[in-house]
Design a protein around this motif. Structure first.
Motif, PDB file in Angstrom:
ATOM      1  N   VAL A 273      32.354  53.785  42.583  1.00 14.75           N
ATOM      2  CA  VAL A 273      32.020  52.580  41.818  1.00 14.75           C
ATOM      3  C   VAL A 273      32.396  51.332  42.610  1.00 14.75           C
ATOM      4  CG1 VAL A 273      32.494  51.284  39.694  1.00 14.75           C
ATOM      5  CG2 VAL A 273      32.178  53.768  39.606  1.00 14.75           C
ATOM      6  N   ARG A 274      33.541  51.371  43.290  1.00 12.08           N
ATOM      7  CA  ARG A 274      33.942  50.224  44.112  1.00 12.08           C
ATOM      8  C   ARG A 274      32.939  50.007  45.242  1.00 12.08           C
ATOM      9  NH1 ARG A 274      35.843  46.442  42.541  1.00 12.08           N
ATOM     10  NH2 ARG A 274      37.746  47.445  41.743  1.00 12.08           N
ATOM     11  N   ASN A 275      32.442  51.076  45.843  1.00 15.87           N
ATOM     12  CA  ASN A 275      31.421  50.937  46.888  1.00 15.87           C
ATOM     13  C   ASN A 275      30.198  50.193  46.359  1.00 15.87           C
ATOM     14  OD1 ASN A 275      32.966  52.322  48.756  1.00 15.87           O
ATOM     15  ND2 ASN A 275      31.855  54.254  48.548  1.00 15.87           N
ATOM     16  N   SER A 379      37.956  45.266  38.113  1.00 15.80           N
ATOM     17  CA  SER A 379      39.219  45.618  38.754  1.00 15.80           C
ATOM     18  C   SER A 379      39.386  47.136  38.747  1.00 15.80           C
ATOM     19  CB  SER A 379      40.383  44.977  37.993  1.00 15.80           C
ATOM     20  OG  SER A 379      40.502  45.570  36.702  1.00 15.80           O
ATOM     21  N   ASP A 380      40.348  47.634  39.522  1.00 12.91           N
ATOM     22  CA  ASP A 380      40.621  49.072  39.531  1.00 12.91           C
ATOM     23  C   ASP A 380      41.042  49.558  38.143  1.00 12.91           C
ATOM     24  OD1 ASP A 380      39.962  49.246  42.180  1.00 12.91           O
ATOM     25  OD2 ASP A 380      42.040  49.310  42.905  1.00 12.91           O
ATOM     26  N   THR A 381      41.747  48.710  37.415  1.00  8.86           N
ATOM     27  CA  THR A 381      42.162  49.074  36.058  1.00  8.86           C
ATOM     28  C   THR A 381      40.943  49.261  35.159  1.00  8.86           C
ATOM     29  OG1 THR A 381      44.251  47.880  36.296  1.00  8.86           O
ATOM     30  CG2 THR A 381      43.490  48.323  34.047  1.00  8.86           C
ATOM     31  N   GLN A 382      39.958  48.393  35.312  1.00  9.63           N
ATOM     32  CA  GLN A 382      38.749  48.508  34.501  1.00  9.63           C
ATOM     33  C   GLN A 382      37.917  49.725  34.915  1.00  9.63           C
ATOM     34  OE1 GLN A 382      37.669  44.271  35.238  1.00  9.63           O
ATOM     35  NE2 GLN A 382      37.221  44.218  33.033  1.00  9.63           N
ATOM     36  N   ILE A 383      37.852  50.003  36.212  1.00 11.94           N
ATOM     37  CA  ILE A 383      37.144  51.206  36.668  1.00 11.94           C
ATOM     38  C   ILE A 383      37.822  52.451  36.133  1.00 11.94           C
ATOM     39  CG2 ILE A 383      36.463  52.553  38.688  1.00 11.94           C
ATOM     40  CD1 ILE A 383      36.140  49.911  40.215  1.00 11.94           C
ATOM     41  N   LEU A 384      39.153  52.427  36.070  1.00 14.82           N
ATOM     42  CA  LEU A 384      39.879  53.557  35.492  1.00 14.82           C
ATOM     43  C   LEU A 384      39.535  53.707  34.006  1.00 14.82           C
ATOM     44  CD1 LEU A 384      41.957  55.824  35.619  1.00 14.82           C
ATOM     45  CD2 LEU A 384      43.759  54.096  35.273  1.00 14.82           C
ATOM     46  N   ALA A 385      39.360  52.590  33.302  1.00 12.00           N
ATOM     47  CA  ALA A 385      38.957  52.646  31.891  1.00 12.00           C
ATOM     48  C   ALA A 385      37.573  53.274  31.757  1.00 12.00           C
ATOM     49  CB  ALA A 385      38.980  51.248  31.278  1.00 12.00           C
ATOM     50  N   VAL A 452      35.894  52.632  24.378  1.00 17.38           N
ATOM     51  CA  VAL A 452      35.672  52.471  25.816  1.00 17.38           C
ATOM     52  C   VAL A 452      35.447  51.004  26.168  1.00 17.38           C
ATOM     53  CG1 VAL A 452      34.206  53.093  27.768  1.00 17.38           C
ATOM     54  CG2 VAL A 452      34.780  54.818  26.047  1.00 17.38           C
ATOM     55  N   TYR A 453      34.606  50.344  25.407  1.00 13.94           N
ATOM     56  CA  TYR A 453      34.316  48.922  25.662  1.00 13.94           C
ATOM     57  C   TYR A 453      35.584  48.085  25.517  1.00 13.94           C
ATOM     58  CZ  TYR A 453      31.393  44.645  25.398  1.00 13.94           C
ATOM     59  OH  TYR A 453      30.778  43.429  25.609  1.00 13.94           O
ATOM     60  N   GLY A 454      36.344  48.349  24.457  1.00 10.14           N
ATOM     61  CA  GLY A 454      37.584  47.613  24.256  1.00 10.14           C
ATOM     62  C   GLY A 454      38.585  47.858  25.366  1.00 10.14           C
ATOM     63  N   ASP A 455      38.581  49.079  25.907  1.00 10.21           N
ATOM     64  CA  ASP A 455      39.489  49.415  26.997  1.00 10.21           C
ATOM     65  C   ASP A 455      39.094  48.687  28.278  1.00 10.21           C
ATOM     66  OD1 ASP A 455      41.697  50.682  28.012  1.00 10.21           O
ATOM     67  OD2 ASP A 455      40.725  52.619  28.329  1.00 10.21           O
ATOM     68  N   ILE A 456      37.789  48.638  28.554  1.00 12.45           N
ATOM     69  CA  ILE A 456      37.324  47.935  29.754  1.00 12.45           C
ATOM     70  C   ILE A 456      37.699  46.456  29.692  1.00 12.45           C
ATOM     71  CG2 ILE A 456      35.250  47.164  30.985  1.00 12.45           C
ATOM     72  CD1 ILE A 456      33.959  49.852  30.206  1.00 12.45           C
ATOM     73  N   TYR A 457      37.577  45.868  28.498  1.00 13.21           N
ATOM     74  CA  TYR A 457      37.834  44.430  28.346  1.00 13.21           C
ATOM     75  C   TYR A 457      39.165  44.167  27.630  1.00 13.21           C
ATOM     76  CZ  TYR A 457      33.060  43.767  29.917  1.00 13.21           C
ATOM     77  OH  TYR A 457      31.914  43.763  30.667  1.00 13.21           O
ATOM     78  N   ARG A 458      40.125  45.053  27.834  1.00 12.44           N
ATOM     79  CA  ARG A 458      41.420  44.932  27.165  1.00 12.44           C
ATOM     80  C   ARG A 458      42.096  43.602  27.477  1.00 12.44           C
ATOM     81  NH1 ARG A 458      44.396  48.551  24.774  1.00 12.44           N
ATOM     82  NH2 ARG A 458      43.050  50.230  25.552  1.00 12.44           N
ATOM     83  N   THR A 469      35.594  37.106  36.589  1.00 15.33           N
ATOM     84  CA  THR A 469      34.844  38.359  36.653  1.00 15.33           C
ATOM     85  C   THR A 469      33.696  38.399  35.651  1.00 15.33           C
ATOM     86  OG1 THR A 469      36.805  39.591  37.368  1.00 15.33           O
ATOM     87  CG2 THR A 469      35.011  40.873  36.388  1.00 15.33           C
ATOM     88  N   ASN A 470      33.921  37.941  34.430  1.00 18.73           N
ATOM     89  CA  ASN A 470      32.954  38.066  33.347  1.00 18.73           C
ATOM     90  C   ASN A 470      32.119  36.805  33.167  1.00 18.73           C
ATOM     91  OD1 ASN A 470      34.284  40.534  32.722  1.00 18.73           O
ATOM     92  ND2 ASN A 470      35.745  39.417  31.435  1.00 18.73           N
ATOM     93  N   ALA A 471      30.897  36.994  32.701  1.00 18.38           N
ATOM     94  CA  ALA A 471      30.023  35.862  32.378  1.00 18.38           C
ATOM     95  C   ALA A 471      29.351  36.082  31.027  1.00 18.38           C
ATOM     96  CB  ALA A 471      28.971  35.656  33.468  1.00 18.38           C
TER      97      ALA A 471
END
Length: 528
Positions: A273-275, A379-385, A452-458, A469-471
């Motif tokens: 995902v980072r790639n 971020s890596d935290t969001q990718i982990l989510a 899942v959505y709430g976790d990504i945007y915690r 990051t967000n728009a």
């Protein structure tokens, strides 16, 4: 054959008309015989009309439906409904994610699906497209008739009615911009303060420019009933059809990267995902060699077994084969368990577009969708989510997925306030989708999606609150949860997530053109 919506989002894709006669829109309009008929529940046509929506969570029960075949039909139908104090909803392609067309309080359904002619209108020097047309019809007519195209969406059955007015995008947007960057005008039936219905043609250069602007991303169901769009690229004079819209590529080069969930570790997922994020961050300027690259990443839940990266670019781009190889190499860099790389070769533009597009689902199911614009990768935290949600062992959702779609490029050359589509500094879009069959399973699928959505945007209150990051989010992927403080705890109201700084202007236009708030739904623009 085209890939189905559900099949593509589940990552299960395998490798592998008559022309409109140019003329005026009025001349091309089909006859309106029988259009005054109210189609009520005892009519054989009623169930087909009320069940045309693609989300089976919502099936309306209006008092009656009308099939709209012309602008005159629309004016008469709206006038009748307003005079009777009836709630109106309009259906084109039937792909609204929420219940804006099928809510319990809708009393009159106006169906525009047969009003779909695509013609050249010399009066405006623009292509006239009936608001009932679906994208497959538009692509075929423009390409076979004139060798042209639009940077519109990749779902063949989506109707232009909502897609265009909401700021539609698609495989060619990184080169040609949003579809609204090619919107010259709109014909719309409005209702004034006295309750009088009439049709107005608003263009980017006439006295009704404000109403035109509102349809460059304001979204459907807000200002009136759109009956047709006038399409001509910004900066062109419209002297001839050939110069008025983008010329279609002759051929597309494509490939697939197929990932096996059983071999995908958390580390490999994060790197993959980072790639993807890094590549599009680095190639997000207009006129990049990768301006025609379209590579949606369909990250299905692991109960589907696999996930898919589907890639295409203009085969005529200089060194297109090398570009494709370099992109695929960048995607697998540092990944231990590499995906299967399938070179699907070069094919004719329209054939390949149809083959790789998302086709209409023969048997619509139930769904809920959430989205976000990204100015840069998570971020890596969001990718982990993301990873936690897609590998949740307690959830079985082979039709559920997280989709990353490249954006930006030419889109980002337009000022944020030049159109109602405000997000003009982004890299990609994210769409989180849950799809299922049975109403009995609603609660578990909705819970998974919201978690899942709430976790990504915690870190931003459970919503894509604008920051580095967000728009915000995309109005064509409406999510009523963003108007609910139980889910949106960001402190940013739903309308600022969708419209950023353009909402006050949209409210002014709403007050002017729909002062009675005749056209409204759960996320509609509120008059001042």
């Amino acid at each position: 054959m085209p890939v189905s919506r559900r099949g593509l989002l589940a990552g299960t894709a395998g490798a592998g008309a008559a022309l409109a006669v140019p003329g005026t829109a009025n001349a091309a309009a089909p006859p309106s015989a029988g259009s005054s008929e109210q189609i009520r529940p005892n009519d054989a046509r009623y169930q087909d009309l009320v069940q045309r929506g693609q989300n089976r969570r919502f099936v309306g029960t209006p008092e009656y439906a009308r099939v709209i075949r012309s602008t005159e039909d629309a004016v008469a139908a709206v006038q009748e409904a307003v005079r009777g104090g009836k709630r109106i909803a309009v259906r084109g392609g039937g792909h609204c994610f929420e219940d804006f067309v099928d809510s319990d309080d809708i009393e009159v359904l106006l169906d525009l699906s047969t009003y779909d002619a695509v013609t050249w209108d010399p009066r405006y020097g623009a292509f006239s497209i009936g608001a009932g047309a679906i994208l497959e019809t538009v692509y075929k007519e423009l390409f076979y008739g004139w060798g042209l195209t639009l940077p519109a969406g990749g779902c063949l059955g989506v109707g232009v009615g909502g897609h265009f007015s909401g700021g539609g995008y698609g495989p060619l947007s990184r080169k040609y911009g949003s579809v609204v960057d090619h919107l010259y005008g709109v014909e719309v039936v409005v209702v004034d303060a006295r309750g009088r219905a009439r049709s107005v043609v608003a263009t980017r250069d006439n006295a009704h420019r404000d109403l035109w602007w509102a349809h460059t991303g304001g979204g459907g169901g807000n200002f009136g009933v759109v009956t047709r769009y006038l399409m001509r690229s910004n900066g062109t004079a419209g002297r001839t059809p050939a110069e008025s819209l983008p010329k279609a590529p002759a051929a597309l080069r494509s490939s697939l990267l197929l990932y096996d969930w059983t071999k995908t570790t958390q580390a490999d997922f994060t790197r993959t995902v980072r790639n993807w994020f890094s590549f599009f961050e680095q190639h997000n300027t207009p006129n990049t060699p990768y301006e025609t690259l379209y590579a949606p990443f369909i990250l299905s839940h692991n109960s589907a077994g696999q996930f898919l990266l589907s890639t295409q670019l203009d085969a005529a781009a200089p060194n297109s084969a090398d570009l494709m190889n370099a992109f695929n190499a960048a995607m697998v860099a540092g990944v231990q368990n590499k995906p299967q790389v399938i070179d699907t070769g070069v094919g004719p533009f329209l054939h390949t577009t149809m083959q790789r597009s998302i086709a209409e689902t023969p048997s619509p199911n139930r769904g809920k969708y959430k989205a976000g614009y990204l100015r840069k990768g998570y971020s890596d935290t969001q990718i982990l989510a993301m990873y936690r949600g897609l590998t949740d062992a307690e959830y079985k959702g082979p039709g559920s997925s997280l989709l990353l779609v490249p954006y930006g490029g030419k889109v980002n050359t337009v000022p944020s306030n030049a159109t109602a589509s405000a997000q003009r500094d982004v890299v990609c879009k994210m769409v989180l989708a849950a799809e299922w069959d049975s109403a009995a399973d609603d609660a578990k699928h909705l819970a998974w999606l919201r978690t899942v959505y709430g976790d990504i945007y915690r870190d931003t209150g459970g919503a894509p609150a604008p920051n580095a990051t967000n728009a915000g989010s995309y109005i064509n992927y409406p999510d009523t949860d963003l108007a609910d403080p139980a889910y949106n705890k960001s402190g940013v109201p739903w309308h600022d997530l969708y419209y950023l700084g353009n909402y006050p202007r949209l409210q002014q236009i709403k007050s002017k053109w729909d002062p009675r708030n005749t056209f409204h739904h759960k996320l509609s623009i509120e008059p001042l």
